[in-house]
Design a protein around this motif. Structure first.
Motif, PDB file in Angstrom:
ATOM      1  N   LEU A   1       0.776  -1.204  -0.020  1.00 20.15           N
ATOM      2  CA  LEU A   1       0.194  -0.012  -0.069  1.00 20.15           C
ATOM      3  C   LEU A   1       0.660   1.215  -0.046  1.00 20.15           C
ATOM      4  CD1 LEU A   1      -2.768  -1.082   2.403  1.00 20.15           C
ATOM      5  CD2 LEU A   1      -3.330  -0.442   0.144  1.00 20.15           C
ATOM      6  N   ALA A   2       1.875   1.145   0.717  1.00 22.90           N
ATOM      7  CA  ALA A   2       2.792   2.442   0.858  1.00 22.90           C
ATOM      8  C   ALA A   2       3.354   2.701  -0.547  1.00 22.90           C
ATOM      9  CB  ALA A   2       4.012   2.153   1.851  1.00 22.90           C
ATOM     10  N   GLY A   3       3.689   1.641  -1.295  1.00 23.82           N
ATOM     11  CA  GLY A   3       4.186   1.912  -2.483  1.00 23.82           C
ATOM     12  C   GLY A   3       3.166   2.496  -3.590  1.00 23.82           C
ATOM     13  N   LEU A   4       1.831   2.023  -3.195  1.00 21.47           N
ATOM     14  CA  LEU A   4       0.745   2.672  -4.111  1.00 21.47           C
ATOM     15  C   LEU A   4       0.204   4.203  -3.618  1.00 21.47           C
ATOM     16  CD1 LEU A   4      -1.457  -0.312  -4.436  1.00 21.47           C
ATOM     17  CD2 LEU A   4       0.108   0.644  -6.168  1.00 21.47           C
ATOM     18  N   GLY A   5       1.168   4.650  -2.628  1.00 21.55           N
ATOM     19  CA  GLY A   5       0.435   5.931  -2.106  1.00 21.55           C
ATOM     20  C   GLY A   5      -0.664   5.911  -1.012  1.00 21.55           C
ATOM     21  N   HIS A   6      -0.883   4.823  -0.552  1.00 19.48           N
ATOM     22  CA  HIS A   6      -2.070   4.644   0.288  1.00 19.48           C
ATOM     23  C   HIS A   6      -1.556   4.444   1.722  1.00 19.48           C
ATOM     24  CE1 HIS A   6      -4.909   4.616  -2.886  1.00 19.48           C
ATOM     25  NE2 HIS A   6      -4.426   3.646  -3.408  1.00 19.48           N
TER      26      HIS A   6
ATOM     27  N   GLY B   1     -16.796  -3.437  -4.433  1.00 17.48           N
ATOM     28  CA  GLY B   1     -17.866  -4.054  -5.257  1.00 17.48           C
ATOM     29  C   GLY B   1     -16.985  -4.380  -6.711  1.00 17.48           C
ATOM     30  N   GLU B   2     -16.159  -3.708  -6.979  1.00 21.25           N
ATOM     31  CA  GLU B   2     -15.198  -3.891  -8.123  1.00 21.25           C
ATOM     32  C   GLU B   2     -14.333  -4.909  -7.777  1.00 21.25           C
ATOM     33  OE1 GLU B   2     -10.959  -1.663  -9.706  1.00 21.25           O
ATOM     34  OE2 GLU B   2     -12.452  -0.521  -8.575  1.00 21.25           O
ATOM     35  N   LEU B   3     -13.819  -5.075  -6.928  1.00 15.87           N
ATOM     36  CA  LEU B   3     -12.735  -6.239  -6.216  1.00 15.87           C
ATOM     37  C   LEU B   3     -13.649  -7.348  -6.396  1.00 15.87           C
ATOM     38  CD1 LEU B   3     -10.887  -4.283  -3.470  1.00 15.87           C
ATOM     39  CD2 LEU B   3      -9.757  -5.100  -5.567  1.00 15.87           C
TER      40      LEU B   3
ATOM     41  N   ASN C   1      -4.599 -17.981   2.910  1.00 19.62           N
ATOM     42  CA  ASN C   1      -3.974 -16.973   2.065  1.00 19.62           C
ATOM     43  C   ASN C   1      -2.640 -17.038   1.750  1.00 19.62           C
ATOM     44  OD1 ASN C   1      -6.138 -14.665   3.991  1.00 19.62           O
ATOM     45  ND2 ASN C   1      -6.465 -15.589   1.858  1.00 19.62           N
ATOM     46  N   THR C   2      -2.162 -16.523   0.833  1.00 17.23           N
ATOM     47  CA  THR C   2      -0.871 -16.695   0.325  1.00 17.23           C
ATOM     48  C   THR C   2      -0.265 -15.317  -0.103  1.00 17.23           C
ATOM     49  OG1 THR C   2      -1.257 -16.986  -1.982  1.00 17.23           O
ATOM     50  CG2 THR C   2      -1.232 -18.908  -0.721  1.00 17.23           C
ATOM     51  N   PRO C   3       0.959 -15.175  -0.120  1.00 19.69           N
ATOM     52  CA  PRO C   3       1.492 -13.930  -0.705  1.00 19.69           C
ATOM     53  C   PRO C   3       1.174 -13.552  -2.020  1.00 19.69           C
ATOM     54  CG  PRO C   3       3.403 -14.948   0.111  1.00 19.69           C
ATOM     55  CD  PRO C   3       2.242 -16.005   0.123  1.00 19.69           C
ATOM     56  N   ALA C   4       0.858 -14.333  -2.931  1.00 21.75           N
ATOM     57  CA  ALA C   4       0.019 -14.289  -4.594  1.00 21.75           C
ATOM     58  C   ALA C   4      -1.169 -13.693  -4.353  1.00 21.75           C
ATOM     59  CB  ALA C   4      -0.053 -15.675  -5.099  1.00 21.75           C
ATOM     60  N   ASP C   5      -1.927 -14.082  -3.249  1.00 22.78           N
ATOM     61  CA  ASP C   5      -3.233 -13.206  -2.795  1.00 22.78           C
ATOM     62  C   ASP C   5      -2.918 -11.913  -2.520  1.00 22.78           C
ATOM     63  OD1 ASP C   5      -4.661 -15.855  -3.074  1.00 22.78           O
ATOM     64  OD2 ASP C   5      -4.439 -16.036  -0.854  1.00 22.78           O
ATOM     65  N   VAL C   6      -2.187 -11.681  -1.788  1.00 22.33           N
ATOM     66  CA  VAL C   6      -1.765 -10.048  -1.320  1.00 22.33           C
ATOM     67  C   VAL C   6      -1.488  -9.463  -2.654  1.00 22.33           C
ATOM     68  CG1 VAL C   6      -0.359  -8.662  -0.005  1.00 22.33           C
ATOM     69  CG2 VAL C   6      -1.145 -10.577   0.865  1.00 22.33           C
TER      70      VAL C   6
ATOM     71  N   LEU D   1      -5.793  -2.866  -7.220  1.00 24.62           N
ATOM     72  CA  LEU D   1      -5.934  -1.439  -6.451  1.00 24.62           C
ATOM     73  C   LEU D   1      -5.003  -0.575  -7.159  1.00 24.62           C
ATOM     74  CD1 LEU D   1      -5.822  -2.471  -2.708  1.00 24.62           C
ATOM     75  CD2 LEU D   1      -7.876  -1.651  -3.964  1.00 24.62           C
ATOM     76  N   GLY D   2      -3.764  -0.934  -7.780  1.00 25.70           N
ATOM     77  CA  GLY D   2      -2.975   0.009  -8.470  1.00 25.70           C
ATOM     78  C   GLY D   2      -3.213   0.424  -9.703  1.00 25.70           C
ATOM     79  N   ASN D   3      -4.399  -0.373 -10.357  1.00 27.01           N
ATOM     80  CA  ASN D   3      -4.961  -0.015 -11.543  1.00 27.01           C
ATOM     81  C   ASN D   3      -6.078   0.828 -11.811  1.00 27.01           C
ATOM     82  OD1 ASN D   3      -2.942  -1.749 -12.841  1.00 27.01           O
ATOM     83  ND2 ASN D   3      -4.148  -3.683 -12.667  1.00 27.01           N
TER      84      ASN D   3
END
Length: 362
Positions: free
Chosen positions: A298-303, A324-326, A348-353, A360-362
């Motif tokens: 999230l930090a890398g995305l500015g959130h 809803g989009e997700l 859950n796995t790192p791939a899920d994250v 979220l980045g798109n």
């Protein structure tokens, strides 16, 4: 579900991952355990067997045994004797029993915007002084007139953790009782239920059970509670307590039991066994590593998420509208109070994250 088996596997990690892979096969990217945990395969099998048992008219004795086995399993996870654990259906019902025990005019200290099941029964009494303060100010807000401090260990809306040691010390200093809801923590957050007067926990989140079971932990002397919801299962000899008033309440916390949802406990028993088998410490390490990966992304995305260090729940202000989009993209999270809430567990796995971060980045 993509597990990363590219690195060499051995020892406890191999056991952890192989057990998880055998029990879970989500068809989407499920990051919403704070709402509902996924049922492990062994719980699904047990539920099917319970239904067949009932449908075929066979004796239900095994289902009553499931209740006691689940109680004992939860007691081990909570660090208390099973005799201190009552089996019910919801946190709200347990809160209601505690609220009913307080004298008129008693002060109850709560956290602002805590989950309603921890709060509402105290408000509905009408003759209690319910005081709400910000979560971080709970310990400093306990005062000589405070009768009870009631708070969630992990906040449902955003995952913030209560400072339970400081709360406990402040309550002891001022002679107040403590009531902690572990619903959003049990299964990944260490529980020392014996350190508090009362704790409550629902079992359909990180404990991986079906809906309809919640446990209440009380002191050995029952902490002044009256079993106002008692029915036949609250009797020392339940099958002798079916008609007329219960004449001898259970000598243990079972006096606070509610009539058991037998199918629920049939599925809960193997779910709790799995949590014990995997080990709460290993689950905690796994869950928190994923939460930290998400926070870093999230930090890398500015959130910037709501500050909740050490929590398996991550809440991001201003992104709730993207739920809803997700979901349409096959990623399950929650919209809570306008925040996007992601919560991480053993399946859950790192791939899920990374997939959530990519969308979220798109």
């Amino acid at each position: 579900m993509d597990f990363d088996f590219s690195r060499p596997q051995s020892g406890p990690m191999e056991t952890f991952e192989s057990l998880v892979r055998a029990e879970f096969a989500p068809k989407n990217t499920y990051l919403n355990t704070a709402s509902n945990g996924l049922l492990p395969a062994r719980a699904v099998t047990a539920l099917h067997e319970a239904v067949r048992l009932r449908a075929e008219g066979r004796p239900l004795t095994p289902l009553y045994a499931d209740v006691e086995a689940a109680r004992a399993s939860f007691a081990r996870l909570a660090g208390v004797p099973a005799e201190r654990v009552a089996a019910g259906a919801s946190v709200a019902a347990h809160t209601g029993v505690i609220a009913a025990s307080l004298p008129p005019g008693a002060e109850v200290l709560t956290a602002e915007d805590d989950f309603t099941s921890v709060l509402t029964p105290f408000h509905l009494r009408g003759d209690l002084k319910v005081r709400a303060v910000p979560l971080e100010r709970i310990p400093e807000s306990v005062r000589p007139g405070t009768a009870l401090v009631a708070v969630s260990a992990a906040q449902s809306a955003d995952g913030r953790l209560a400072d339970l040691p400081a709360l406990r010390e402040a309550a002891r200093e001022h002679g107040a009782r403590t009531y902690v809801d572990f619903s959003q923590g049990a299964g990944w957050l260490p529980i020392d239920a014996g350190a508090y007067d009362y704790t409550a926990t629902v079992c359909f989140k990180w404990l991986l059970g079906p809906h309809g079971a919640a446990f209440l932990v009380v002191p050995e002397d029952f902490g002044g509670l009256t079993p106002v919801l008692a029915g036949w299962v609250a009797g020392e000899r339940p099958w002798d307590s079916c008609y007329g008033p219960v004449t001898e309440l259970a000598h243990s916390a079972r006096r606070f039991d509610l009539t058991h949802a037998l199918f629920t406990f049939a599925g809960l028993r193997p779910a709790l066994e799995l949590v014990e088998e995997l080990g709460p410490d290993a689950i905690r390490a796994h869950d928190l590593a994923l939460a930290e990966r998400f926070r870093a992304g999230l930090a890398g995305l500015g959130h910037e998420p709501v500050p909740a260090p050490g929590s398996a729940i991550v809440s991001v202000p201003g992104l709730g509208h993207r739920q809803g989009e997700l979901s349409a993209a096959g990623i399950e999270v929650s919209d809570r109070a306008g925040n996007l809430r992601a919560s991480f567990h053993l399946y859950n796995t790192p791939a899920d994250v990374d997939r959530l971060l990519d969308v979220l980045g798109n």
